[in-house]
Design a protein around this motif. Structure first.
Motif, mmCIF file in Angstrom:
data_model
loop_
_atom_site.group_PDB
_atom_site.id
_atom_site.type_symbol
_atom_site.label_atom_id
_atom_site.label_comp_id
_atom_site.label_asym_id
_atom_site.label_seq_id
_atom_site.Cartn_x
_atom_site.Cartn_y
_atom_site.Cartn_z
ATOM 1 N N PRO A 55 45.472 -24.304 -19.351
ATOM 2 C CA PRO A 55 44.431 -25.059 -20.056
ATOM 3 C C PRO A 55 44.923 -25.580 -21.403
ATOM 4 N N ALA A 56 45.787 -24.781 -22.088
ATOM 5 C CA ALA A 56 46.237 -25.221 -23.412
ATOM 6 C C ALA A 56 47.300 -26.282 -23.350
ATOM 7 N N ARG A 57 47.834 -26.520 -22.247
ATOM 8 C CA ARG A 57 48.959 -27.450 -22.180
ATOM 9 C C ARG A 57 48.619 -28.729 -21.451
ATOM 10 N N ALA A 58 47.382 -28.962 -21.313
ATOM 11 C CA ALA A 58 46.995 -30.234 -20.714
ATOM 12 C C ALA A 58 47.250 -31.356 -21.719
ATOM 13 N N LEU A 59 47.455 -32.525 -21.212
ATOM 14 C CA LEU A 59 47.824 -33.644 -22.078
ATOM 15 C C LEU A 59 46.758 -33.901 -23.132
ATOM 16 N N ALA A 60 45.509 -33.827 -22.707
ATOM 17 C CA ALA A 60 44.428 -34.076 -23.666
ATOM 18 C C ALA A 60 44.441 -33.037 -24.784
ATOM 19 N N THR A 61 44.708 -31.795 -24.382
ATOM 20 C CA THR A 61 44.777 -30.747 -25.405
ATOM 21 C C THR A 61 45.908 -30.997 -26.383
ATOM 22 N N LEU A 62 47.024 -31.475 -25.829
ATOM 23 C CA LEU A 62 48.152 -31.763 -26.719
ATOM 24 C C LEU A 62 47.793 -32.880 -27.696
ATOM 25 N N PHE A 63 47.086 -33.884 -27.209
ATOM 26 C CA PHE A 63 46.673 -34.966 -28.107
ATOM 27 C C PHE A 63 45.793 -34.440 -29.232
ATOM 28 N N VAL A 64 44.888 -33.558 -28.867
ATOM 29 C CA VAL A 64 43.961 -33.017 -29.878
ATOM 30 C C VAL A 64 44.715 -32.150 -30.894
ATOM 31 N N ASP A 65 45.712 -31.401 -30.372
ATOM 32 C CA ASP A 65 46.455 -30.533 -31.288
ATOM 33 C C ASP A 65 47.227 -31.326 -32.336
ATOM 34 N N THR A 66 47.716 -32.495 -31.957
ATOM 35 C CA THR A 66 48.507 -33.281 -32.914
ATOM 36 C C THR A 66 47.620 -33.914 -33.979
ATOM 37 N N LEU A 67 46.326 -33.923 -33.737
ATOM 38 C CA LEU A 67 45.429 -34.512 -34.736
ATOM 39 C C LEU A 67 45.463 -33.724 -36.048
ATOM 40 N N VAL A 68 45.791 -32.435 -35.957
ATOM 41 C CA VAL A 68 45.895 -31.630 -37.181
ATOM 42 C C VAL A 68 47.029 -32.167 -38.056
ATOM 43 N N VAL A 69 48.126 -32.520 -37.401
ATOM 44 C CA VAL A 69 49.270 -33.052 -38.155
ATOM 45 C C VAL A 69 48.881 -34.385 -38.797
ATOM 46 N N HIS A 70 48.218 -35.212 -37.981
ATOM 47 C CA HIS A 70 47.825 -36.513 -38.518
ATOM 48 C C HIS A 70 46.853 -36.362 -39.668
ATOM 49 N N ARG A 71 45.971 -35.392 -39.537
ATOM 50 C CA ARG A 71 44.998 -35.172 -40.607
ATOM 51 C C ARG A 71 45.701 -34.877 -41.941
ATOM 52 N N GLN A 72 46.694 -34.009 -41.851
ATOM 53 C CA GLN A 72 47.381 -33.638 -43.088
ATOM 54 C C GLN A 72 48.151 -34.805 -43.673
ATOM 55 N N ILE A 73 48.779 -35.597 -42.791
ATOM 56 C CA ILE A 73 49.497 -36.781 -43.291
ATOM 57 C C ILE A 73 48.518 -37.736 -43.953
ATOM 58 N N ALA A 234 34.574 -28.124 -36.337
ATOM 59 C CA ALA A 234 35.593 -29.137 -36.644
ATOM 60 C C ALA A 234 36.739 -29.095 -35.656
ATOM 61 N N ARG A 235 36.861 -27.959 -34.968
ATOM 62 C CA ARG A 235 37.963 -27.880 -34.015
ATOM 63 C C ARG A 235 37.587 -28.471 -32.670
ATOM 64 N N HIS A 236 36.355 -28.849 -32.542
ATOM 65 C CA HIS A 236 35.939 -29.473 -31.291
ATOM 66 C C HIS A 236 36.644 -30.817 -31.152
ATOM 67 N N GLY A 237 37.055 -31.120 -29.919
ATOM 68 C CA GLY A 237 37.874 -32.297 -29.674
ATOM 69 C C GLY A 237 37.254 -33.598 -30.181
ATOM 70 N N VAL A 238 36.028 -33.824 -29.864
ATOM 71 C CA VAL A 238 35.395 -35.100 -30.238
ATOM 72 C C VAL A 238 35.258 -35.205 -31.750
ATOM 73 N N ILE A 239 34.846 -34.102 -32.345
ATOM 74 C CA ILE A 239 34.706 -34.099 -33.815
ATOM 75 C C ILE A 239 36.038 -34.353 -34.479
ATOM 76 N N ALA A 240 37.075 -33.704 -33.914
ATOM 77 C CA ALA A 240 38.419 -33.868 -34.509
ATOM 78 C C ALA A 240 38.881 -35.305 -34.378
ATOM 79 N N VAL A 241 38.614 -35.913 -33.221
ATOM 80 C CA VAL A 241 39.043 -37.299 -33.040
ATOM 81 C C VAL A 241 38.289 -38.214 -33.995
ATOM 82 N N LEU A 242 36.991 -38.000 -34.094
ATOM 83 C CA LEU A 242 36.210 -38.845 -35.006
ATOM 84 C C LEU A 242 36.677 -38.702 -36.449
#
Lengths: 307, 576
Positions: A55-73, A234-242
């Motif tokens: 479940p943690a390694r699905a592509l969508a999950t990976l996309f969401v995980d990288t949002l943390v990096v983008h947020r900091q940048i 905030a860790r919810h996928g949709v919230i994180a994307v928004l």
């Protein structure tokens, strides 16, 4: 693809078929001093591999995980944008200060409410308010000194140092913080971020601008990451994307406002690389991985039967 | 030349030792036989007795002339064999070395008595006319009789050997003399000495004489907040030293050498002091103006101001990036301190010639050149007091900045120092702590160059002061231990300080003979040994060695001089 799993020690992967996926684990030691942190019970190893990894390694999950990096940048760039706005005098210090005070108030109210849902501690609330007031007092006291710190240095030197501090901040940032603790696990990263802001603040013209900018930096680099880590929604996928989309648009607008189109293009490229290309590449690599060293390893695990 | 070796054992009697004044000594004799290639070593004890010739033979003593040197009062040495005896067999004696005070020489007459010396034998086998005359001479000097000395003093007398002297030399050292009642002069000198020492040992609060040291004291050191005056001032220390010299001159049991050394140094110092005192009393204004224009110029307000403004300038001396605000604050502080001190010293400037006149009078009255140098030492300390204050201030500031940067660098990395364990551990910091740590580190780091520039400037000035101070102290110490007495003795009597003996074979008409030649310390050696004291005195003046100096400058630790104390008199015969 055939599969095999190791018993004690590591299995020699070089002898096996490259297509063969090997699952490696180490049996726990019999005594407490031999037990390692990554010891796995062999009876449940494969089961955990099947349950935890996919479940943690699905592509969508990976996309969401990288949002943390983008947020900091994005936050770092926002910080730089605020500096440029102050420097170009597009905003007034008082105006910014007012906005920041509102944000601080909102943050503390939100924090108190979030904390109140779990456990209420008046002393901790008071302490947080006290710390905030102390920070503001420090900034007000030292801003005249901070303004003149780098007067004798050239701008190139200062901006080089700023870039270095920014890179260190992003590289050492704790992207998976401990949600139970209201503090930063990576002190070096936070200090590098503060240093970056202090160096930028030393190039401003007035003490009020320095104080206002530093207050904004604290908000962006310390409180926002702390709040998003603390707030479970905030860790919810949709919230994180928004949230990230908002940040992206805000940064682009700001760069356009200060007429830094080159930086805007570079930011866009970086965002695309970080949020799209890299997760996709990682997802592909996971499917081609043939040595899985444990449940924590990023890999795509097919359904296997227990022995 | 060769000697006939027998196995007979006897005692070697030497006569006419020149000018040796030590009462007794041990002599090491090494005998080497060439043929048998054997070597023997024997320790011999030498006892000196006064030579007091009898009336009938005094005229003969004058005829001896230059055989050994002086007449009455010259000493004869007798060797007493020590057990076990050494015997050499066969071969010629190639080299014989004797180490010990001397010189040693054999007269023909004495050689006649020698029938054999452990391994060495001389002719003649029968007594010649010369031997008879020598025997008579020895008898005239009491050598051939044994009535004056008991057999207990010389067990070898029973064997019919040479007797010992029975009377002491009138020039024997004072330490051999029995204690006598002190004379009136001694009492006066002793009283003066005690008075001077008491005045110099008055205790004063440390805060008055060493305010900076007082401020640096910790609670542990607070037990001794009082200092003696002599520890705080070179002039007062010199006064105490003079008191000790007076007491030494008055002491009844002082050895001749120490007495002579003290008196000679005192006289020499006073003579030089008279010369300098005359100059100071007659030309105090000219000398004062010269000092003001040469030395005082460096510490004038205008010159110091130029130096500080050079640091304050925008040209960034030595490439330092100075913070304008801090630079201005520190510079104004320094200028204020310099101006204030100069306002104070300007009030004393008109009294300069009178002060020089007073010092000249004091040096004429017995203070000597040491007094002038000690005053110069104290004056240097007084004139540079503001330099010392500013150096202390910037050294502390530098040390504080280094400590701050070290601490906040640890905070930057999320570490802290565990004092209990003496190591660096991970620290648990809140956001506010990290913010403050970053801010403080940045402030300390960017302000470091500004304080470093001032620190470097005042370290240089202070080191210059320390060097000048140290040179003056070394000069005073060298003057106090100048070997005037030893040099004078050596000039008057070159054989005064023997340092060895060479025993050589020579050919006499009657056969082989031993001739002992003495080695003496010369004037050059004495002066060279005196000048070599500069190194140890320099080490004494410094508190730190070379590596310590570098570490002290780097870390902002205190650099200072040892307290001024002068050589204390030991119980040795000489001070060199």
């Amino acid at each position: 693809m055939s599969r095999s799993h190791g018993t004690e020690g590591e299995q020699a992967a070089s002898n096996g078929d490259p297509e063969e996926v090997q699952y490696l684990f180490r049996e726990p030691g019999r005594r407490d001093d031999e037990r390692e942190d990554n010891a796995v019970d062999p009876r449940v190893f494969l089961k955990r591999m099947r349950i935890e990894n996919p479940p943690a390694r699905a592509l969508a999950t990976l996309f969401v995980d990288t949002l943390v990096v983008h947020r900091q940048i994005a936050l770092v760039l926002l910080d730089f944008l605020v500096f440029l706005l102050h420097k170009d005098e597009r905003v007034t210090a008082k105006g910014m200060f007012g906005i920041e005070l509102h944000f601080f108030a909102m943050f503390y109210v939100l924090l108190i409410c979030v904390v109140a849902l779990v456990a209420r501690s008046r002393s901790k609330d008071a302490r947080r308010v006290e710390q905030g007031a102390l920070c503001m007092l420090l900034l007000a006291t030292f801003s005249p000194l901070l303004r003149t710190l780098t007067e004798a240095y050239s701008s190139d030197t200062v901006y080089t140092l700023v870039s270095l501090c920014g890179v260190v901040h992003l590289y050492l940032y704790d992207y998976q913080p401990d949600v139970d603790a209201l503090r930063f696990n990576s002190a070096v990263s936070l200090n590098a971020g503060f240093l970056m802001s202090l160096l930028l603040a030393s190039r401003l013209e007035t003490s009020e601008a320095v104080a206002s900018f530093l207050l904004c930096s604290i908000l962006l680099l310390a409180l926002v990451p702390m709040g998003t880590a603390r707030a479970s929604f905030a860790r919810h996928g949709v919230i994180a994307v928004l949230m990230n989309v908002s940040l992206f648009l805000a940064v682009q607008y700001g760069l356009h406002l200060v007429e830094r189109s080159g930086l805007a293009v570079a930011y866009s490229v970086v965002t695309f690389m970080v949020c799209v290309v890299c997760p996709f590449l990682l997802w592909i690599l996971q499917t081609r991985k043939h040595v899985v060293r444990g449940p924590w390893d990023v890999a795509k695990v097919d359904q296997v039967e227990l022995d | 030349m060769s000697g006939h070796i027998t196995k007979r054992k006897t005692t070697l009697a030497l006569v006419r030792a020149e000018d040796a004044r030590l009462p007794s000594a041990r002599v090491r004799v090494v005998l080497l036989a060439r043929e048998s290639k054997t070597c023997r070593e024997v320790e011999l004890e030498v006892r000196r007795r006064q030579l007091r010739p009898r009336r009938a033979t005094r005229s003969r003593r004058g005829e001896e002339g230059n055989e050994g040197g002086e007449g009455a009062g010259s000493g004869f040495y007798v060797i007493k064999d020590q057990e076990p005896r050494v015997v050499l067999e066969g071969g010629d004696v190639e080299l014989v070395l004797v180490q010990g005070p001397g010189p040693w020489r054999l007269t023909p007459g004495a050689r006649a008595h020698i029938l054999g010396v452990d391994g060495l034998c001389y002719c003649p086998k029968r007594e010649s006319q010369a031997a008879k005359e020598a025997r008579a001479e020895l008898a005239a000097y009491g050598l051939a009789t044994s009535s004056d000395v008991s057999s207990q003093d010389d067990p070898l007398l029973e064997k019919g050997l040479v007797a010992l002297f029975g009377r002491q030399d009138k020039d024997a050292p004072a330490c051999n003399a029995q204690s006598k009642d002190p004379s009136r002069l001694s009492k006066v000198l002793d009283t003066i000495g005690r008075t001077l020492i008491s005045c110099a040992s008055v205790q004063i609060p440390m805060v008055l004489c060493k305010p900076f040291a007082f401020l640096r004291m910790t609670k542990v050191d607070a037990k001794a907040p009082r200092l003696r005056c002599c520890d705080a001032s070179a002039v007062v220390s010199l006064i105490e030293h003079r008191g000790q010299q007076m007491r030494l001159l008055a002491a009844p049991g002082a050895s001749m050498a120490r007495y002579g050394q003290t008196a000679a140094c005192l006289v020499f110092d006073m003579l030089l002091g008279v010369i300098v005192g005359v100059c100071l009393t007659l030309r105090e204004r000219e000398i004062g103006d010269f000092l003001f224009d040469s030395v005082g110029y460096q510490f004038q307000s205008g010159v110091m101001r130029k130096r500080v403004l050079w640091v304050l300038s925008q040209h960034a001396p030595l490439g330092f990036k100075l913070n304008e605000g801090l630079d201005e604050v520190l510079g104004n502080t320094v200028l204020f301190a310099i101006e204030s001190w100069h306002v104070f010293t300007a009030q004393l400037a008109p009294f300069g010639p009178q002060l020089l006149f007073t010092i000249g009078v004091l040096s004429l009255l017995g203070g000597g050149l040491s007094m002038v140098l000690a005053f110069a030492c104290d004056a240097a300390s007084f004139v540079t007091l503001h330099i010392q204050f500013l150096y202390n201030f910037f050294a502390r500031l530098h040390r504080f900045q280094l400590a701050g940067m070290s601490t906040f660098w640890k905070v930057m990395r999320g570490k802290k120092r565990n004092v209990l364990r003496g190591r660096v551990d991970t620290g648990d910091y809140a956001t506010g702590d990290l913010l403050f740590g970053s801010m403080a580190f940045l402030v300390f780091g960017f302000l470091f160059q500004t304080t470093l520039a001032y620190y470097v400037m005042f370290v240089g000035l202070w080191l210059l002061t320390v060097v000048v101070h140290g040179l003056l102290l070394i000069a005073i110490k060298m003057l106090q231990c100048a070997p005037i007495y030893a040099v004078g003795q050596t000039v008057v009597r070159p054989t005064r300080y023997p340092r060895g003996v060479v025993l050589d074979l020579c050919q006499e008409p009657w056969g082989a003979a031993l001739e002992l030649r003495g080695l003496y310390i010369g004037v050059g050696e004495i002066l060279g040994a005196w000048m070599s004291l500069i190194g140890p005195f320099g080490e004494w003046a410094r508190r730190h060695d070379t590596s310590g100096f570098a570490a002290a400058i780097r870390g902002g630790h205190q650099i200072s001089l040892a307290q001024a104390d002068f050589p204390r008199y030991q119980d040795d015969a000489t001070t060199l």
